[in-house]
Design an enzyme around this catalytic site. Structure first.
Site, short mmCIF file in Angstrom:
data_model
loop_
_atom_site.label_atom_id
_atom_site.label_comp_id
_atom_site.label_asym_id
_atom_site.label_seq_id
_atom_site.Cartn_x
_atom_site.Cartn_y
_atom_site.Cartn_z
N GLU A 1 0.81 -1.21 0.00
CA GLU A 1 0.00 0.00 0.00
C GLU A 1 0.85 1.26 0.00
O GLU A 1 0.43 2.31 -0.50
CB GLU A 1 -0.93 -0.02 1.22
CG GLU A 1 -2.27 0.64 0.95
CD GLU A 1 -2.65 1.65 1.99
OE1 GLU A 1 -2.31 1.47 3.16
OE2 GLU A 1 -3.30 2.64 1.61
N THR B 1 -4.62 10.60 -1.90
CA THR B 1 -4.42 10.57 -0.45
C THR B 1 -3.40 11.64 -0.05
O THR B 1 -3.55 12.34 0.94
CB THR B 1 -3.90 9.19 -0.03
OG1 THR B 1 -4.82 8.21 -0.50
CG2 THR B 1 -3.82 9.07 1.48
#
Lengths: 307, 307
Positions: free
Chosen positions: A128, A181
């Site tokens: 991730e 993000t």
């Protein structure tokens, strides 16, 4: 076993009062992945979807996680990873975590499960990291083990699955506009008011207690985010209209999923969750922004084997 | 019934990770109070202790709470309140809350319990306001109902008793030096780092989950205060030596009780709590500061009737 097909679920991180410490898994949407052993110790990525994600394993969340396992376990073989993303990348419902968690789970199965749960989280976080630029478990942990997961802290990773009341459902609207993000983190101020931090603490503690006791009133009163939502709401078209529509349709609470742009609502029971879907649809149907809405029970299993 | 004698317990507010939202009740020390009906609708305060606290009811925490009840319920009689304080005022273990909660509980009993639990907390907070200058429930709530109480928020007061593992004990050292709550609040910065707030949230959530599951390892890892303790530790002589001694003697965690100067440690089992008492005593015995150390199971009842 030389090949496995898994479903890896989308997740809602933060869950209003739990910024950076809470995440929950959805039944839908999710990624479908096939992982196949290949003779050479390398990774090949095939994307069946049209999202144009990197296929260089070093740049791909699933690829990076797989490479880390091959390296650490000194495997003399590798993996072909075929990914059919059901989760829109950058949508705030754990797209990268789903692919990273799915591949780690799948490889662990192919290897006859040598990796502990915590080790699987470690490798999923490595994957991730490629997308988010930080090591976070609030998406990968629920994707891997399902349910609602508290990440108490890192170093070492300290996580705990919190019981989920049977009637808890989620409705999630995903506007198909990109929010990275990285950008969503950049809008956050590094300092917050102590009084706001206290309120957030009280709400998070109330939410945890509400989950342990299936006290939906307490869950509802606790689903409030005074720290982050006011700073990020501007990134999401009609955020407050969505939230108000969800609450008026009977949601327990509503907020930003992860760093957005998805907006979630938690509901007591399927019919409330469907009513919230209708209400959210009304807000978005004439905006001209592509979107999808998913209604899902909380997924208490996490990644699951399809074949 | 024209007269009642009650014991009202000391309390630990904040409990490291729960600043302003958590409090727990002790078995000892506490205040012993006798409340007697008198013919006129007024309040008379008699202090048996030597703390020289105000006896003007308007200036006395118990007196103020009693007056508020007399006013609101339009009573045509009043109360003589005799207080024998077992809790050193200004010691950070809820001295004012004990007196305020004790008198409210006692009057409610004398009136045949017309007041709900939440109403009792309301009046106890009115009393405590006289001493602290703010309406807080993190001491009065555990004093009244016992156990470990989460105050999720105010307006309206939203509180919840969290289950207490049977083996949970507290050791509390009370240096007999004054720290006024007002001063302890003044040292606090109005803003905190977002990263610290997140860590505090994680710890509080972990502590709540640890209490629900009697997971002492999780309780121990969660008993960390990154927000307030670093700012207030300077007010307490040898705070870090006390904390280190408690942890080395096997405490689950240790921190400032309320706004200090008392320092508490939570322990699994009575023998650990006694070992911690010995360790704390060694730190303080040659300092020349008067002090006392109490060892107590968590008090799950709150105020109790003696006669």
């Amino acid at each position: 076993m030389d090949q496995i097909k898994v479903f890896s679920p989308g997740t809602i991180a933060n869950v209003s009062c739990g910024f950076d410490v809470l995440g929950l898994a959805l039944e839908t949407p999710g990624d479908v992945m096939v992982v196949k052993k290949i003779d050479a110790p390398l990774v090949q990525i095939i994307h069946l979807d049209a999202y144009n994600l990197p296929t260089d394993p070093e740049q791909n969340v699933a690829g990076k996680a797989a490479l880390a396992i091959i390296d650490d376990l000194k495997l003399d073989y590798g993996f072909e990873i075929t990914i059919d993303k059901g989760i829109h990348p950058g949508s705030g419902i754990g797209s990268s975590s789903a692919s990273a968690s799915g591949v780690v789970f799948a490889i662990n199965q192919l290897l006859d499960t040598p990796l502990s749960e915590a080790q699987q989280m470690h490798y999923a976080m490595i994957g991730e990291y490629v997308a988010s630029g930080s090591y976070h478990a609030d998406n990968v942990a629920p994707a891997l083990i399902g349910g609602i997961v508290l990440i108490r802290g890192y170093g070492p990773l300290d996580y705990l699955k919190i019981p989920v009341p049977n009637e808890l459902w989620a409705t999630v609207i995903t506007p198909k506009i990109p929010i990275r993000t990285f950008d969503a983190r950049r809008v956050l101020k590094s300092k917050v008011l102590l009084t706001d931090a206290i309120q957030q603490c009280g709400n998070l503690a109330g939410f945890i207690a509400g989950l342990y006791t299936a006290n939906f009133g307490l869950i509802s009163r606790s689903l409030v985010d005074v720290l982050i939502e006011p700073q990020r709401a501007v990134l999401i078209p009609e955020f407050y209209a969505l939230k108000q529509a969800a609450l008026e349709a009977g949601a327990l609470g509503s907020g930003i999923s992860g760093s957005g742009p998805s907006v979630f609502a938690l509901c007591q029971g399927e019919s409330k969750a469907i009513a919230v879907k209708t209400a959210l649809n009304e807000v978005y149907q004439d905006l001209g922004i592509p979107y999808e809405i998913n209604v899902s029970k909380i997924n208490n299993q996490g990644v699951k084997i399809l074949e």
